[in-house]
Design a protein around this motif. Sequence first.
Motif, PDB file in Angstrom:
ATOM      1  N   PHE A  47      45.404  36.952 -14.693  1.00  0.00           N
ATOM      2  CA  PHE A  47      44.894  35.702 -14.144  1.00  0.00           C
ATOM      3  C   PHE A  47      45.006  35.701 -12.621  1.00  0.00           C
ATOM      4  O   PHE A  47      44.040  35.365 -11.914  1.00  0.00           O
ATOM      5  N   ILE A  48      46.166  36.105 -12.104  1.00  0.00           N
ATOM      6  CA  ILE A  48      46.365  36.138 -10.649  1.00  0.00           C
ATOM      7  C   ILE A  48      45.420  37.146 -10.011  1.00  0.00           C
ATOM      8  O   ILE A  48      44.798  36.870  -8.980  1.00  0.00           O
ATOM      9  N   THR A  49      45.301  38.319 -10.624  1.00  0.00           N
ATOM     10  CA  THR A  49      44.412  39.349 -10.081  1.00  0.00           C
ATOM     11  C   THR A  49      42.962  38.867 -10.074  1.00  0.00           C
ATOM     12  O   THR A  49      42.244  39.057  -9.094  1.00  0.00           O
ATOM     13  N   ASP A  50      42.549  38.249 -11.162  1.00  0.00           N
ATOM     14  CA  ASP A  50      41.175  37.742 -11.228  1.00  0.00           C
ATOM     15  C   ASP A  50      40.923  36.687 -10.156  1.00  0.00           C
ATOM     16  O   ASP A  50      39.854  36.668  -9.537  1.00  0.00           O
ATOM     17  N   ARG A  51      41.897  35.811  -9.939  1.00  0.00           N
ATOM     18  CA  ARG A  51      41.741  34.787  -8.907  1.00  0.00           C
ATOM     19  C   ARG A  51      41.635  35.404  -7.517  1.00  0.00           C
ATOM     20  O   ARG A  51      40.803  35.002  -6.703  1.00  0.00           O
ATOM     21  N   LEU A  52      42.485  36.405  -7.236  1.00  0.00           N
ATOM     22  CA  LEU A  52      42.452  37.052  -5.922  1.00  0.00           C
ATOM     23  C   LEU A  52      41.149  37.807  -5.717  1.00  0.00           C
ATOM     24  O   LEU A  52      40.540  37.737  -4.644  1.00  0.00           O
ATOM     25  N   VAL A  53      40.712  38.523  -6.738  1.00  0.00           N
ATOM     26  CA  VAL A  53      39.462  39.275  -6.627  1.00  0.00           C
ATOM     27  C   VAL A  53      38.297  38.309  -6.432  1.00  0.00           C
ATOM     28  O   VAL A  53      37.435  38.528  -5.577  1.00  0.00           O
ATOM     29  N   ASP A  54      38.294  37.245  -7.211  1.00  0.00           N
ATOM     30  CA  ASP A  54      37.220  36.267  -7.090  1.00  0.00           C
ATOM     31  C   ASP A  54      37.200  35.644  -5.697  1.00  0.00           C
ATOM     32  O   ASP A  54      36.147  35.483  -5.087  1.00  0.00           O
ATOM     33  N   LYS A  55      38.374  35.319  -5.180  1.00  0.00           N
ATOM     34  CA  LYS A  55      38.445  34.661  -3.881  1.00  0.00           C
ATOM     35  C   LYS A  55      38.086  35.608  -2.747  1.00  0.00           C
ATOM     36  O   LYS A  55      37.321  35.245  -1.847  1.00  0.00           O
ATOM     37  N   PHE A  56      38.635  36.824  -2.760  1.00  0.00           N
ATOM     38  CA  PHE A  56      38.461  37.717  -1.617  1.00  0.00           C
ATOM     39  C   PHE A  56      37.186  38.552  -1.670  1.00  0.00           C
ATOM     40  O   PHE A  56      36.697  38.988  -0.639  1.00  0.00           O
ATOM     41  N   LEU A  57      36.623  38.792  -2.833  1.00  0.00           N
ATOM     42  CA  LEU A  57      35.411  39.596  -2.880  1.00  0.00           C
ATOM     43  C   LEU A  57      34.146  38.760  -2.749  1.00  0.00           C
ATOM     44  O   LEU A  57      33.140  39.248  -2.249  1.00  0.00           O
ATOM     45  N   THR A  58      34.187  37.535  -3.207  1.00  0.00           N
ATOM     46  CA  THR A  58      32.992  36.711  -3.081  1.00  0.00           C
ATOM     47  C   THR A  58      32.867  36.112  -1.684  1.00  0.00           C
ATOM     48  O   THR A  58      31.767  35.997  -1.158  1.00  0.00           O
ATOM     49  N   ASN A  59      33.969  35.744  -1.066  1.00  0.00           N
ATOM     50  CA  ASN A  59      33.943  35.183   0.275  1.00  0.00           C
ATOM     51  C   ASN A  59      35.213  35.625   1.002  1.00  0.00           C
ATOM     52  O   ASN A  59      36.145  34.845   1.162  1.00  0.00           O
ATOM     53  N   PRO A  60      35.252  36.875   1.495  1.00  0.00           N
ATOM     54  CA  PRO A  60      36.480  37.371   2.103  1.00  0.00           C
ATOM     55  C   PRO A  60      36.750  36.681   3.444  1.00  0.00           C
ATOM     56  O   PRO A  60      35.811  36.307   4.165  1.00  0.00           O
ATOM     57  N   PRO A  61      38.017  36.513   3.806  1.00  0.00           N
ATOM     58  CA  PRO A  61      38.326  35.928   5.111  1.00  0.00           C
ATOM     59  C   PRO A  61      37.952  36.899   6.226  1.00  0.00           C
ATOM     60  O   PRO A  61      37.751  38.097   6.007  1.00  0.00           O
ATOM     61  N   ASP A  62      37.856  36.396   7.415  1.00  0.00           N
ATOM     62  CA  ASP A  62      37.424  37.217   8.554  1.00  0.00           C
ATOM     63  C   ASP A  62      38.383  38.384   8.806  1.00  0.00           C
ATOM     64  O   ASP A  62      37.943  39.480   9.146  1.00  0.00           O
ATOM     65  N   TRP A  63      39.694  38.134   8.677  1.00  0.00           N
ATOM     66  CA  TRP A  63      40.648  39.210   8.955  1.00  0.00           C
ATOM     67  C   TRP A  63      40.506  40.346   7.952  1.00  0.00           C
ATOM     68  O   TRP A  63      40.643  41.515   8.308  1.00  0.00           O
ATOM     69  N   LEU A  64      40.173  40.040   6.707  1.00  0.00           N
ATOM     70  CA  LEU A  64      39.997  41.088   5.704  1.00  0.00           C
ATOM     71  C   LEU A  64      38.697  41.854   5.948  1.00  0.00           C
ATOM     72  O   LEU A  64      38.653  43.081   5.840  1.00  0.00           O
ATOM     73  N   ARG A  65      37.676  41.143   6.327  1.00  0.00           N
ATOM     74  CA  ARG A  65      36.396  41.791   6.637  1.00  0.00           C
ATOM     75  C   ARG A  65      36.549  42.710   7.850  1.00  0.00           C
ATOM     76  O   ARG A  65      36.057  43.840   7.858  1.00  0.00           O
TER      77      ARG A  65
END
Length: 76
Positions: A47-65
């Motif tokens: 569940f945690i992994t799915d939430r993180l993947v969903d959050k960061f892959l669909t709309n990653p923050p600027d620092w991650l990009r």
Amino acid sequence: MTRDNVPAPVQPPDPAPVPQQPAVGAGLPAAIGQGTAQGAAKAAARFITDRLVDKFLTNPPDWLRALWHALPKPWE
């Protein structure tokens, strides 16, 4: 010889007890409980992994990009 000089008789060591076989299904409730706990932990991690993947892959923050684009690409 006096009585104090007589060596004590040596006792052979006691044989080790024969291990008993557990009854069939004796550890089953413990195994079920352990499997349930492992299943719950895996579900929470998924569940945690799915939430993180969903959050960061669909709309990653600027620092991650920025970090992703700064890393060298092994295929280049």
